[in-house]
Design a protein around this motif. Structure first.
Motif, PDB file in Angstrom:
ATOM      1  N   LEU A 230       0.836  -1.209   0.000  1.00 31.68           N
ATOM      2  CA  LEU A 230       0.000   0.000   0.000  1.00 31.68           C
ATOM      3  C   LEU A 230       0.867   1.255   0.000  1.00 31.68           C
ATOM      4  CD1 LEU A 230      -2.694  -1.111   2.587  1.00 31.68           C
ATOM      5  CD2 LEU A 230      -3.031  -0.844   0.127  1.00 31.68           C
ATOM      6  N   GLN A 231       1.935   1.226   0.770  1.00 30.48           N
ATOM      7  CA  GLN A 231       2.805   2.398   0.843  1.00 30.48           C
ATOM      8  C   GLN A 231       3.528   2.639  -0.472  1.00 30.48           C
ATOM      9  OE1 GLN A 231       4.982   1.129   4.339  1.00 30.48           O
ATOM     10  NE2 GLN A 231       3.797   2.467   5.690  1.00 30.48           N
ATOM     11  N   GLN A 232       3.994   1.570  -1.124  1.00 28.26           N
ATOM     12  CA  GLN A 232       4.651   1.743  -2.423  1.00 28.26           C
ATOM     13  C   GLN A 232       3.668   2.258  -3.464  1.00 28.26           C
ATOM     14  OE1 GLN A 232       6.847  -1.630  -3.960  1.00 28.26           O
ATOM     15  NE2 GLN A 232       7.105  -0.691  -5.978  1.00 28.26           N
ATOM     16  N   ALA A 233       2.467   1.694  -3.467  1.00 29.59           N
ATOM     17  CA  ALA A 233       1.451   2.150  -4.420  1.00 29.59           C
ATOM     18  C   ALA A 233       1.091   3.601  -4.176  1.00 29.59           C
ATOM     19  CB  ALA A 233       0.208   1.268  -4.304  1.00 29.59           C
ATOM     20  N   GLN A 234       1.069   4.002  -2.913  1.00 28.40           N
ATOM     21  CA  GLN A 234       0.779   5.405  -2.591  1.00 28.40           C
ATOM     22  C   GLN A 234       1.856   6.325  -3.155  1.00 28.40           C
ATOM     23  OE1 GLN A 234       1.223   6.542   1.571  1.00 28.40           O
ATOM     24  NE2 GLN A 234      -0.653   7.760   1.454  1.00 28.40           N
ATOM     25  N   GLU A 235       3.092   5.909  -3.013  1.00 27.46           N
ATOM     26  CA  GLU A 235       4.206   6.717  -3.513  1.00 27.46           C
ATOM     27  C   GLU A 235       4.158   6.872  -5.030  1.00 27.46           C
ATOM     28  OE1 GLU A 235       7.810   4.942  -2.187  1.00 27.46           O
ATOM     29  OE2 GLU A 235       7.374   5.235  -0.052  1.00 27.46           O
ATOM     30  N   GLU A 236       3.719   5.826  -5.709  1.00 27.36           N
ATOM     31  CA  GLU A 236       3.735   5.836  -7.179  1.00 27.36           C
ATOM     32  C   GLU A 236       2.392   6.238  -7.789  1.00 27.36           C
ATOM     33  OE1 GLU A 236       7.133   2.397  -7.949  1.00 27.36           O
ATOM     34  OE2 GLU A 236       5.023   1.816  -8.068  1.00 27.36           O
ATOM     35  N   PHE A 237       1.413   6.542  -6.952  1.00 30.31           N
ATOM     36  CA  PHE A 237       0.048   6.731  -7.458  1.00 30.31           C
ATOM     37  C   PHE A 237      -0.076   7.921  -8.401  1.00 30.31           C
ATOM     38  CE2 PHE A 237      -4.376   8.187  -7.184  1.00 30.31           C
ATOM     39  CZ  PHE A 237      -5.029   7.019  -7.531  1.00 30.31           C
ATOM     40  N   VAL A 238       0.456   9.063  -8.030  1.00 34.38           N
ATOM     41  CA  VAL A 238       0.275  10.279  -8.831  1.00 34.38           C
ATOM     42  C   VAL A 238       1.229  10.315 -10.022  1.00 34.38           C
ATOM     43  CG1 VAL A 238       0.428  12.804  -8.810  1.00 34.38           C
ATOM     44  CG2 VAL A 238      -0.616  11.594  -6.883  1.00 34.38           C
ATOM     45  N   ASP A 239       2.472   9.872  -9.783  1.00 33.62           N
ATOM     46  CA  ASP A 239       3.488   9.925 -10.837  1.00 33.62           C
ATOM     47  C   ASP A 239       4.220   8.592 -10.859  1.00 33.62           C
ATOM     48  OD1 ASP A 239       5.429  10.493 -12.683  1.00 33.62           O
ATOM     49  OD2 ASP A 239       6.282  12.206 -11.616  1.00 33.62           O
ATOM     50  N   TYR A 240       3.871   7.744 -11.817  1.00 35.43           N
ATOM     51  CA  TYR A 240       4.455   6.409 -11.894  1.00 35.43           C
ATOM     52  C   TYR A 240       5.818   6.473 -12.568  1.00 35.43           C
ATOM     53  CZ  TYR A 240       5.165   1.490 -13.024  1.00 35.43           C
ATOM     54  OH  TYR A 240       5.689   0.224 -13.139  1.00 35.43           O
ATOM     55  N   LYS A 241       6.856   6.234 -11.776  1.00 30.83           N
ATOM     56  CA  LYS A 241       8.237   6.146 -12.268  1.00 30.83           C
ATOM     57  C   LYS A 241       8.633   7.340 -13.134  1.00 30.83           C
ATOM     58  CE  LYS A 241       8.477   1.092 -11.992  1.00 30.83           C
ATOM     59  NZ  LYS A 241       9.144   1.103 -10.692  1.00 30.83           N
ATOM     60  N   GLY A 242       8.161   8.526 -12.753  1.00 26.66           N
ATOM     61  CA  GLY A 242       8.598   9.762 -13.407  1.00 26.66           C
ATOM     62  C   GLY A 242       7.998  10.043 -14.767  1.00 26.66           C
ATOM     63  N   ILE A 243       6.896   9.369 -15.129  1.00 23.53           N
ATOM     64  CA  ILE A 243       6.312   9.598 -16.460  1.00 23.53           C
ATOM     65  C   ILE A 243       5.333  10.768 -16.455  1.00 23.53           C
ATOM     66  CG2 ILE A 243       6.592   7.175 -17.115  1.00 23.53           C
ATOM     67  CD1 ILE A 243       3.587   6.798 -16.673  1.00 23.53           C
ATOM     68  N   GLY A 244       5.090  11.354 -15.274  1.00 24.22           N
ATOM     69  CA  GLY A 244       4.203  12.508 -15.208  1.00 24.22           C
ATOM     70  C   GLY A 244       2.732  12.158 -15.210  1.00 24.22           C
ATOM     71  N   MET A 245       2.410  10.885 -15.037  1.00 25.26           N
ATOM     72  CA  MET A 245       1.024  10.417 -15.014  1.00 25.26           C
ATOM     73  C   MET A 245       0.904   9.271 -14.014  1.00 25.26           C
ATOM     74  SD  MET A 245      -0.094  10.176 -19.034  1.00 25.26           S
ATOM     75  CE  MET A 245       1.396   9.280 -19.486  1.00 25.26           C
ATOM     76  N   SER A 246      -0.317   9.062 -13.578  1.00 24.89           N
ATOM     77  CA  SER A 246      -0.613   7.877 -12.774  1.00 24.89           C
ATOM     78  C   SER A 246      -0.814   6.685 -13.696  1.00 24.89           C
ATOM     79  CB  SER A 246      -1.885   8.118 -11.958  1.00 24.89           C
ATOM     80  OG  SER A 246      -2.349   6.911 -11.386  1.00 24.89           O
ATOM     81  N   LEU A 247      -0.569   5.488 -13.162  1.00 23.09           N
ATOM     82  CA  LEU A 247      -0.902   4.276 -13.922  1.00 23.09           C
ATOM     83  C   LEU A 247      -2.384   4.227 -14.271  1.00 23.09           C
ATOM     84  CD1 LEU A 247       0.979   1.193 -12.442  1.00 23.09           C
ATOM     85  CD2 LEU A 247       0.962   1.952 -14.805  1.00 23.09           C
ATOM     86  N   MET A 248      -3.202   4.898 -13.466  1.00 23.77           N
ATOM     87  CA  MET A 248      -4.643   4.938 -13.722  1.00 23.77           C
ATOM     88  C   MET A 248      -4.961   5.687 -15.011  1.00 23.77           C
ATOM     89  SD  MET A 248      -6.212   3.619 -10.883  1.00 23.77           S
ATOM     90  CE  MET A 248      -7.707   4.468 -10.402  1.00 23.77           C
ATOM     91  N   GLU A 249      -3.983   6.444 -15.510  1.00 21.34           N
ATOM     92  CA  GLU A 249      -4.230   7.335 -16.652  1.00 21.34           C
ATOM     93  C   GLU A 249      -3.588   6.871 -17.954  1.00 21.34           C
ATOM     94  OE1 GLU A 249      -4.090  11.754 -15.068  1.00 21.34           O
ATOM     95  OE2 GLU A 249      -2.416  10.612 -14.204  1.00 21.34           O
ATOM     96  N   ILE A 250      -2.622   5.946 -17.868  1.00 19.32           N
ATOM     97  CA  ILE A 250      -1.846   5.648 -19.068  1.00 19.32           C
ATOM     98  C   ILE A 250      -2.532   4.599 -19.938  1.00 19.32           C
ATOM     99  CG2 ILE A 250       0.290   6.227 -17.879  1.00 19.32           C
ATOM    100  CD1 ILE A 250       0.988   3.251 -17.845  1.00 19.32           C
ATOM    101  N   SER A 251      -2.104   4.511 -21.178  1.00 14.81           N
ATOM    102  CA  SER A 251      -2.649   3.535 -22.117  1.00 14.81           C
ATOM    103  C   SER A 251      -2.195   2.127 -21.749  1.00 14.81           C
ATOM    104  CB  SER A 251      -2.172   3.860 -23.533  1.00 14.81           C
ATOM    105  OG  SER A 251      -2.461   2.784 -24.417  1.00 14.81           O
ATOM    106  N   HIS A 252      -3.100   1.172 -21.950  1.00 13.31           N
ATOM    107  CA  HIS A 252      -2.700  -0.220 -21.718  1.00 13.31           C
ATOM    108  C   HIS A 252      -1.804  -0.731 -22.844  1.00 13.31           C
ATOM    109  CE1 HIS A 252      -6.218  -0.445 -24.283  1.00 13.31           C
ATOM    110  NE2 HIS A 252      -6.007  -1.725 -24.517  1.00 13.31           N
TER     111      HIS A 252
END
Length: 362
Positions: free
Chosen positions: A20-42
């Motif tokens: 949960l803590q790791q997901a929280q850290e990466e929620f808004v900006d996944y690995k520096g791509i400027g987007m959440s995983l919730m927003e990117i293309s599959h």
């Protein structure tokens, strides 16, 4: 951070705090791509990497190196009750079912909707207390498959062996027991599980299917209901539940980093023993629903001397920060679901609370 609840919910259920803590850290900006995983293309390289890695992790933790496909599906495990016979139950064949609880019974009922289904074994007459032995299982030689539920979430029972079904493919619903202990996955032609118990949050169902079960495409059913559709497109035929699969990826890594499935089993046995010991030494104040040789290390079910005491138990447990201890609405009683992510300390606290409750009410 506020105090974490002792989460014994049956599903959606506890997730590892580290995940949960790791997901929280990466929620808004996944690995520096400027987007959440919730927003990117599959179709993005970032998600395709997660998709492939999660499939590989699942096979690795199940001890399967090749010959199986990992599919990520929607609709929950319950949708598979119908999808399995739609894909595999050919005219002139029967689906055989080992019925050991509510969910395996539902699978059997769906099999009857789709085609001809028969009962290979059932412990319903014994009120689910003890699971069938190998000698109790009678497989119709004309079976397309044998379906079983390896761990019964509602009743609180768990198979200690994998049934021998001869040349008939064995299909296992492992929703509430997957990765809780080592199994010989090669004995199964198909394994499936809703994620919301031991694999991650709700929203995705995993199916692990042997290659020989995918050689024929069943064109008599809609495209999205064919396992071959998802297998041939690496579960990317349509938009998958990206965030749920990402969370599963983190949970599978957590299992691997914490000693793998064998270590999970050791922890789970220690956790469940804390609670079963209180039941077994209570002099009948707590009565287990399942015979000891069939008990689950995931879902611990028991009764108290009266429904009034059970309601009081649940009420007082909530006041002590225990969540999810009321039994399933169809059976009542008490149920503690101690999945992989439930810490030892939570089970120890519950055992202590049970002892204290009996002293005041026994």
């Amino acid at each position: 951070m506020s105090k974490r609840a002792y989460n014994f919910n049956p599903g959606p259920a506890a997730l590892p705090l580290e995940v949960l803590q790791q997901a929280q850290e990466e929620f808004v900006d996944y690995k520096g791509i400027g987007m959440s995983l919730m927003e990117i293309s599959h179709r993005s390289k970032e998600y395709e990497q997660i998709n492939a890695e999660t499939q590989e992790l699942m096979l690795d933790l199940l001890g399967l190196d090749s010959g199986y496909q990992v599919l990520f599906l929607g609709g929950g495990a319950s949708t598979q009750f119908a999808t399995i016979p739609l894909n595999f139950l050919k005219p002139g064949k029967v689906g055989s079912y080992i019925i050991t609880g509510s969910f395996s019974d539902k699978a059997y009922q769906e099999g009857k909707v789709v085609g001809e289904a028969v009962i290979a074994a059932s412990n319903k007459a014994e009120k689910w207390r003890s699971l069938p032995a190998q000698s109790d299982i009678q497989v119709d030689p004309n079976s397309a498959y044998v379906h079983m539920t390896t761990n019964n979430t509602i009743e609180g029972s768990q198979f200690s062996y994998v049934p021998d079904t001869g040349n008939v493919p064995l299909i296992g619903d492992m929703t509430s027991g997957i990765l809780s202990r080592p199994i010989d996955a090669k004995k199964f032609a198909m394994i499936y599980a809703g994620a919301q118990k031991n694999l991650g949050p709700s929203g995705v169902t995993v199916a692990v299917i042997r290659d020989d079960m995918l050689t024929e495409e069943p064109k008599h059913i809609p495209t999205m209901l064919r396992y071959t559709t998802h297998a041939s497109n690496s579960s990317l035929y349509n938009t998958p539940p990206v965030h749920s699969i990402y969370m599963m990826n983190l949970v599978l890594k957590w299992v691997k980093e914490n000693g793998g499935v064998a270590a999970m089993e050791q922890r789970n046995m220690e956790k469940s023993k804390l609670i079963y010991d209180v039941i077994d030494t209570s002099g009948g104040f707590y009565e287990g629903n399942i015979d000891p040789d069939s008990r689950s290390i995931m879902n611990i079910t028991f009764r108290l001397p009266s429904e009034e005491l059970e309601k009081q138990f649940v009420k007082e447990s909530l006041q002590q920060n225990f969540i999810g201890l009321a039994g399933h609405r169809s059976v009542g009683g008490i149920r503690a679901s101690a999945y992989n992510a439930v810490p030892y300390a939570a089970c120890k606290a519950l055992a202590n609370f049970m002892t204290y409750f009996q002293k005041r009410n026994g």
